[in-house]
Design an enzyme around this catalytic site. Sequence first.
Site, PDB file in Angstrom:
ATOM      1  N   HIS A 284       0.836  -1.206   0.000  1.00  0.00           N
ATOM      2  CA  HIS A 284       0.000   0.000   0.000  1.00  0.00           C
ATOM      3  C   HIS A 284       0.879   1.268   0.000  1.00  0.00           C
ATOM      4  O   HIS A 284       0.665   2.178  -0.806  1.00  0.00           O
ATOM      5  CB  HIS A 284      -0.902  -0.057   1.236  1.00  0.00           C
ATOM      6  CG  HIS A 284      -1.757   1.136   1.480  1.00  0.00           C
ATOM      7  ND1 HIS A 284      -3.128   1.114   1.313  1.00  0.00           N
ATOM      8  CD2 HIS A 284      -1.471   2.393   1.904  1.00  0.00           C
ATOM      9  CE1 HIS A 284      -3.631   2.299   1.624  1.00  0.00           C
ATOM     10  NE2 HIS A 284      -2.650   3.104   1.986  1.00  0.00           N
ATOM     11  N   GLU A 285       1.854   1.308   0.893  1.00  0.00           N
ATOM     12  CA  GLU A 285       2.686   2.521   1.004  1.00  0.00           C
ATOM     13  C   GLU A 285       3.539   2.731  -0.247  1.00  0.00           C
ATOM     14  O   GLU A 285       3.720   3.870  -0.689  1.00  0.00           O
ATOM     15  CB  GLU A 285       3.584   2.451   2.240  1.00  0.00           C
ATOM     16  CG  GLU A 285       2.859   2.340   3.582  1.00  0.00           C
ATOM     17  CD  GLU A 285       1.817   3.410   3.821  1.00  0.00           C
ATOM     18  OE1 GLU A 285       1.896   4.490   3.201  1.00  0.00           O
ATOM     19  OE2 GLU A 285       0.908   3.164   4.634  1.00  0.00           O
TER      20      GLU A 285
ATOM     21  N   HIS B 108      -5.689   6.652  -2.439  1.00  0.00           N
ATOM     22  CA  HIS B 108      -6.667   5.666  -1.965  1.00  0.00           C
ATOM     23  C   HIS B 108      -7.797   5.559  -2.985  1.00  0.00           C
ATOM     24  O   HIS B 108      -8.146   6.555  -3.623  1.00  0.00           O
ATOM     25  CB  HIS B 108      -7.219   6.094  -0.604  1.00  0.00           C
ATOM     26  CG  HIS B 108      -6.170   6.098   0.453  1.00  0.00           C
ATOM     27  ND1 HIS B 108      -5.947   7.172   1.276  1.00  0.00           N
ATOM     28  CD2 HIS B 108      -5.267   5.150   0.810  1.00  0.00           C
ATOM     29  CE1 HIS B 108      -4.941   6.881   2.098  1.00  0.00           C
ATOM     30  NE2 HIS B 108      -4.516   5.667   1.837  1.00  0.00           N
TER      31      HIS B 108
HETATM   32  N1  ARG Z   1      -3.419   3.445   6.580  1.00  0.00           N
HETATM   33  C1  ARG Z   1      -2.105   3.251   6.133  1.00  0.00           C
HETATM   34  C2  ARG Z   1      -1.794   4.383   5.152  1.00  0.00           C
HETATM   35  O1  ARG Z   1      -2.514   4.786   4.312  1.00  0.00           O
HETATM   36  C3  ARG Z   1      -1.867   1.863   5.586  1.00  0.00           C
HETATM   37  C4  ARG Z   1      -3.013   0.923   5.428  1.00  0.00           C
HETATM   38  C5  ARG Z   1      -2.511  -0.441   5.056  1.00  0.00           C
HETATM   39  N2  ARG Z   1      -3.496  -1.458   5.088  1.00  0.00           N
HETATM   40  C6  ARG Z   1      -3.195  -2.759   5.296  1.00  0.00           C
HETATM   41  N3  ARG Z   1      -4.111  -3.668   5.219  1.00  0.00           N
HETATM   42  N4  ARG Z   1      -1.993  -3.123   5.568  1.00  0.00           N
HETATM   43  O2  ARG Z   1      -0.771   5.006   5.186  1.00  0.00           O
HETATM   44 ZN    ZN Z   2      -2.679   5.097   2.483  1.00  0.00          ZN
END
Ligand code: ARG
Ligand code: ZN
Length: 344
Positions: A256-257, A266
């Site tokens: 994701h990062e 997103h």
């Molecule tokens: N909320 C975090 C971000 O946007 C990462 C989310 C990651 N999700 C996961 N299932 N690992 O920076």
């Molecule tokens: Zn994020």
Amino acid sequence: MKRIFLSLAVAAAVLVGCQDNEKNVELAQEQIIDMSDFYVHTDADQSRGVSESCHSMRVLNRQLKENPELYKKMYDVEYATRKFIAAKGKPGNGGGNNGGGSEPTPDNLGVINIPVYVHVVYSNSNENISDAQIASQISVLNEDFRKQNSDVSNAPAEFAPLAADSEITFSLAGTFRYASSTTSWGTNDAVKATYPPVTPETHLNVWVCNIGGGILGYAQFPGGNLATDGVVCAPQFFGKTGYVQAPFNKGRTMTHEVGHYLNLRHIWGDGRCKQDDFVADTPSSDGPNYGCPTYPTVNCRTNDMTMNYMDYVDDACMYMFSEGQKSRMRAIFQSGGARASMIN
Ligand code: ARG
Ligand code: ZN
Ligand code: CA
């Protein structure tokens, strides 16, 4: 600030108006980049124990506020990205329909390898994660960005054809270990100031350290200051073996990062239905999804692509980037792009 966004948007419209006809067509769908889209519009999950809320976006908000030049730079990155994607479908340019759709925008870069430096910053032995844990994270990145993850087979028929092999790979270039008395680093980039990135022009720098506040990780978007370029991830959410914590124990926080680091937003666009992630084949959504949603999850009159890496679901329930996201990521490696210096 709002006034500045509007005037930039107007400046963009004027700029586009000055282009020749061909370019006008090329940029038809992209004419106005509304920079207010770059800001967070919702505070989705304050109540949750593990705060998944978008710290990458929070950090971006802060940096944009502190640094008007960054604002301009990110505008340019967005402009170049949309131009690259819109150029698809031009005669002699690979054919296909209009840009940002379900087909990837063609380029001749082939598989792009990103060398990675990992900075392990620890205040106790758990946080001093093993080489095996680091290797497991590199493997996950390689699987996910090359669509070699076995769980992609769970994609519903509606989304399966959109699941992309992004043709991006990662190789561990070096690991640095630092003992520190700091137990919690926050999201103000202090860890990067203390342990600066190594050749961020050509390498993805990753800091593995406790962030605090239940935060999983945060990333810097392309176009930002090189001194803070890279990704920060908490050790419990890095890799899939060793000191990892369910339900974020499959290495998908980094997937994701790194998506953010390669310019992905997103999928709900950090706002309501009308806010966009600038990707045509990810259906519009109203906000993040959590846990492991059942299909179909309907928002904004379409089925959410909850299984996308750029949603907030559990690691076990996210397993794809879309073709449109692939094009958006690859755009920044094109000649003149924000991460073109990584191509050798
Ligand atoms: N909320 C975090 C971000 O946007 C990462 C989310 C990651 N999700 C996961 N299932 N690992 O920076
Ligand atoms: Zn994020
Ligand atoms: Ca979309």
